[in-house]
Design a protein around this motif. Structure first.
Motif, PDB file in Angstrom:
ATOM      1  N   GLU A 109       0.823  -1.205   0.000  1.00 56.94           N
ATOM      2  CA  GLU A 109       0.000   0.000   0.000  1.00 56.94           C
ATOM      3  C   GLU A 109       0.861   1.261   0.000  1.00 56.94           C
ATOM      4  OE1 GLU A 109      -2.603  -3.255   1.632  1.00 56.94           O
ATOM      5  OE2 GLU A 109      -0.510  -2.675   1.798  1.00 56.94           O
ATOM      6  N   ALA A 110       1.900   1.268   0.834  1.00 58.88           N
ATOM      7  CA  ALA A 110       2.791   2.431   0.892  1.00 58.88           C
ATOM      8  C   ALA A 110       3.540   2.613  -0.427  1.00 58.88           C
ATOM      9  CB  ALA A 110       3.772   2.275   2.054  1.00 58.88           C
ATOM     10  N   LEU A 111       3.958   1.511  -1.015  1.00 51.99           N
ATOM     11  CA  LEU A 111       4.660   1.590  -2.299  1.00 51.99           C
ATOM     12  C   LEU A 111       3.744   2.139  -3.386  1.00 51.99           C
ATOM     13  CD1 LEU A 111       7.308   0.932  -3.779  1.00 51.99           C
ATOM     14  CD2 LEU A 111       6.349  -1.319  -4.287  1.00 51.99           C
ATOM     15  N   LEU A 112       2.521   1.660  -3.427  1.00 47.81           N
ATOM     16  CA  LEU A 112       1.581   2.096  -4.458  1.00 47.81           C
ATOM     17  C   LEU A 112       1.175   3.552  -4.311  1.00 47.81           C
ATOM     18  CD1 LEU A 112      -0.613  -1.117  -4.525  1.00 47.81           C
ATOM     19  CD2 LEU A 112       0.770  -0.255  -6.431  1.00 47.81           C
ATOM     20  N   ALA A 113       1.382   4.129  -3.129  1.00 43.82           N
ATOM     21  CA  ALA A 113       1.054   5.540  -2.907  1.00 43.82           C
ATOM     22  C   ALA A 113       2.113   6.481  -3.479  1.00 43.82           C
ATOM     23  CB  ALA A 113       0.877   5.806  -1.409  1.00 43.82           C
ATOM     24  N   LEU A 114       3.256   5.958  -3.892  1.00 42.33           N
ATOM     25  CA  LEU A 114       4.315   6.821  -4.418  1.00 42.33           C
ATOM     26  C   LEU A 114       3.889   7.420  -5.770  1.00 42.33           C
ATOM     27  CD1 LEU A 114       7.483   4.661  -3.678  1.00 42.33           C
ATOM     28  CD2 LEU A 114       6.639   6.628  -2.384  1.00 42.33           C
ATOM     29  N   PRO A 115       4.098   8.713  -5.955  1.00 44.87           N
ATOM     30  CA  PRO A 115       3.694   9.340  -7.227  1.00 44.87           C
ATOM     31  C   PRO A 115       4.437   8.773  -8.428  1.00 44.87           C
ATOM     32  CG  PRO A 115       4.940  10.875  -5.841  1.00 44.87           C
ATOM     33  CD  PRO A 115       4.623   9.689  -4.984  1.00 44.87           C
ATOM     34  N   GLU A 116       5.654   8.271  -8.219  1.00 41.28           N
ATOM     35  CA  GLU A 116       6.433   7.718  -9.330  1.00 41.28           C
ATOM     36  C   GLU A 116       5.781   6.486  -9.945  1.00 41.28           C
ATOM     37  OE1 GLU A 116       9.444   9.595  -6.477  1.00 41.28           O
ATOM     38  OE2 GLU A 116       7.550   8.489  -6.334  1.00 41.28           O
ATOM     39  N   LEU A 117       4.883   5.846  -9.202  1.00 38.45           N
ATOM     40  CA  LEU A 117       4.219   4.640  -9.714  1.00 38.45           C
ATOM     41  C   LEU A 117       2.764   4.892 -10.074  1.00 38.45           C
ATOM     42  CD1 LEU A 117       5.642   1.934  -7.262  1.00 38.45           C
ATOM     43  CD2 LEU A 117       6.565   2.699  -9.455  1.00 38.45           C
ATOM     44  N   ALA A 118       2.378   6.148 -10.147  1.00 36.38           N
ATOM     45  CA  ALA A 118       0.974   6.467 -10.431  1.00 36.38           C
ATOM     46  C   ALA A 118       0.593   6.132 -11.871  1.00 36.38           C
ATOM     47  CB  ALA A 118       0.702   7.939 -10.139  1.00 36.38           C
ATOM     48  N   ASP A 119       1.505   6.343 -12.807  1.00 33.91           N
ATOM     49  CA  ASP A 119       1.235   6.073 -14.223  1.00 33.91           C
ATOM     50  C   ASP A 119       2.269   5.067 -14.711  1.00 33.91           C
ATOM     51  OD1 ASP A 119       0.760   5.999 -16.906  1.00 33.91           O
ATOM     52  OD2 ASP A 119       0.892   8.167 -17.230  1.00 33.91           O
ATOM     53  N   MET A 120       1.840   3.848 -14.960  1.00 35.21           N
ATOM     54  CA  MET A 120       2.762   2.782 -15.358  1.00 35.21           C
ATOM     55  C   MET A 120       2.561   2.354 -16.810  1.00 35.21           C
ATOM     56  SD  MET A 120       4.700   2.214 -12.757  1.00 35.21           S
ATOM     57  CE  MET A 120       5.413   0.591 -13.076  1.00 35.21           C
ATOM     58  N   ARG A 121       1.921   3.191 -17.601  1.00 36.82           N
ATOM     59  CA  ARG A 121       1.703   2.851 -18.996  1.00 36.82           C
ATOM     60  C   ARG A 121       3.032   2.646 -19.720  1.00 36.82           C
ATOM     61  NH1 ARG A 121      -2.295   7.672 -20.530  1.00 36.82           N
ATOM     62  NH2 ARG A 121      -0.856   8.668 -19.057  1.00 36.82           N
ATOM     63  N   GLY A 122       3.137   1.514 -20.429  1.00 38.41           N
ATOM     64  CA  GLY A 122       4.347   1.214 -21.182  1.00 38.41           C
ATOM     65  C   GLY A 122       5.472   0.623 -20.359  1.00 38.41           C
ATOM     66  N   GLN A 123       5.266   0.422 -19.067  1.00 39.67           N
ATOM     67  CA  GLN A 123       6.308  -0.112 -18.198  1.00 39.67           C
ATOM     68  C   GLN A 123       6.220  -1.638 -18.121  1.00 39.67           C
ATOM     69  OE1 GLN A 123       8.743   1.714 -16.175  1.00 39.67           O
ATOM     70  NE2 GLN A 123       8.174   3.198 -17.750  1.00 39.67           N
ATOM     71  N   ARG A 124       7.294  -2.317 -18.473  1.00 40.13           N
ATOM     72  CA  ARG A 124       7.370  -3.762 -18.278  1.00 40.13           C
ATOM     73  C   ARG A 124       7.939  -3.988 -16.886  1.00 40.13           C
ATOM     74  NH1 ARG A 124       9.509  -7.192 -23.312  1.00 40.13           N
ATOM     75  NH2 ARG A 124       8.694  -8.786 -21.890  1.00 40.13           N
ATOM     76  N   THR A 125       7.123  -4.507 -16.003  1.00 44.86           N
ATOM     77  CA  THR A 125       7.451  -4.571 -14.577  1.00 44.86           C
ATOM     78  C   THR A 125       7.625  -6.015 -14.136  1.00 44.86           C
ATOM     79  OG1 THR A 125       6.223  -2.541 -14.153  1.00 44.86           O
ATOM     80  CG2 THR A 125       6.655  -3.959 -12.269  1.00 44.86           C
ATOM     81  N   LEU A 126       8.759  -6.300 -13.513  1.00 46.37           N
ATOM     82  CA  LEU A 126       9.051  -7.630 -12.995  1.00 46.37           C
ATOM     83  C   LEU A 126       9.018  -7.579 -11.473  1.00 46.37           C
ATOM     84  CD1 LEU A 126       9.934 -10.558 -13.648  1.00 46.37           C
ATOM     85  CD2 LEU A 126      12.303  -9.768 -13.404  1.00 46.37           C
ATOM     86  N   ILE A 127       8.128  -8.351 -10.871  1.00 44.65           N
ATOM     87  CA  ILE A 127       8.032  -8.441  -9.411  1.00 44.65           C
ATOM     88  C   ILE A 127       8.799  -9.679  -8.959  1.00 44.65           C
ATOM     89  CG2 ILE A 127       6.491  -8.695  -7.437  1.00 44.65           C
ATOM     90  CD1 ILE A 127       4.361  -7.215  -9.007  1.00 44.65           C
ATOM     91  N   VAL A 128       9.869  -9.447  -8.212  1.00 47.31           N
ATOM     92  CA  VAL A 128      10.738 -10.535  -7.752  1.00 47.31           C
ATOM     93  C   VAL A 128      10.304 -10.897  -6.331  1.00 47.31           C
ATOM     94  CG1 VAL A 128      13.117 -11.286  -7.423  1.00 47.31           C
ATOM     95  CG2 VAL A 128      12.584  -9.545  -9.155  1.00 47.31           C
ATOM     96  N   ARG A 129       9.901 -12.153  -6.141  1.00 43.33           N
ATOM     97  CA  ARG A 129       9.322 -12.539  -4.851  1.00 43.33           C
ATOM     98  C   ARG A 129       9.439 -14.046  -4.654  1.00 43.33           C
ATOM     99  NH1 ARG A 129       2.715 -12.206  -5.593  1.00 43.33           N
ATOM    100  NH2 ARG A 129       2.484 -14.080  -6.865  1.00 43.33           N
TER     101      ARG A 129
END
Length: 243
Positions: A109-129
């Protein structure tokens, strides 16, 4: 000298145990969970990371397991992201790159509140977990336009605590850093130790972990920031007030 047990995977416990000992505690490790690497997932991780524009590491274990496979990769044009401050500091030291992370809070939740992640259009995102986990982060980033992929590079396994030693000398406090470890603690301890566990003092880094403990019947719970130094300082303050 209060006895404090650290209920974390072994790889993430050494520094916290050192800080506890330096602060005057009798510190020990409670091995409730072990981390097992997933060789097949690690083998394809470099290719996944090379194709991604944003790499998100959800835990210290994700960094520990992933970094040997990623350290020769060119990360210069990739956004590195961590859920927690301590993980971000670790990844920044390894990569020599800035790492985006929440300054308040240490969860999705805290991570998703960051303005840098508000618009992710065109971003290829890899979640390492690890294998499994909460769907919130991936679902939210996808809703913001990201193409999301997982690298599930480790699996959580049951540890093997010495319950006989625990019964002979129950700790004065236990540090628990995730909700999964709360479930491990109460499940592996068995019904005969439930009352003992419910009466212990717990030090946790997040309200969600405190909620999981409360649901198990624990009543003595203190919440601090997530850094190892904050956990130790919180316990030191507690025992100064309750000698």
């Amino acid at each position: 000298m209060p006895r404090v047990l650290v209920a974390r995977p072994q790889a993430q416990s050494a520094e916290l145990l050192r800080l506890l000992a330096a602060a005057g505690f009798d510190a020990g490790h409670l091995p409730l969970m072990e981390i097992a690497p997933q060789p097949d997932a690690l083998a394809v991780l470099p290719g996944q990371a090379a194709a991604a524009s944003c790499l998100i590491f959800v835990s210290p274990s994700a960094i520990d397991q992933a970094w040997p496979a990623l350290q020769t990769l060119d990360l210069a044009h990739k956004r590195l992201v961590c859920v927690g401050r301590a993980s971000a500091a670790k990844l920044a030291a390894l990569s020599g790159r800035p790492v985006l992370h929440p300054t308040e809070g240490s969860d999705s939740e805290a991570l998703l509140a960051l303005p840098e992640l508000a618009d992710m259009r065109g971003q290829r995102t890899l979640i390492v977990r690890g294998v499994g986990g909460r769907p919130l982060l991936a679902q939210s980033l996808a809703a913001r336009g990201a193409a999301v992929e997982f690298a599930e590079i480790y699996r959580r396994l049951d540890g093997a605590p010495d319950w006989a030693a625990f019964d002979r000398a129950p700790p004065d406090a236990v540090i628990v850093t995730s909700g999964e470890i709360v479930e491990q603690l109460f499940r592996l301890a068995g019904p005969s130790r439930i009352r003992t566990l419910q009466c212990l003092l717990y030090c946790v880094p997040h309200p969600r972990v405190a909620d999981r403990l409360a649901a198990q019947g624990a009543t003595r719970i203190m919440t601090t920031r997530a850094e190892d130094s904050a956990l130790v300082a919180g316990l030191k303050k507690w025992f100064c007030r309750h000698p």
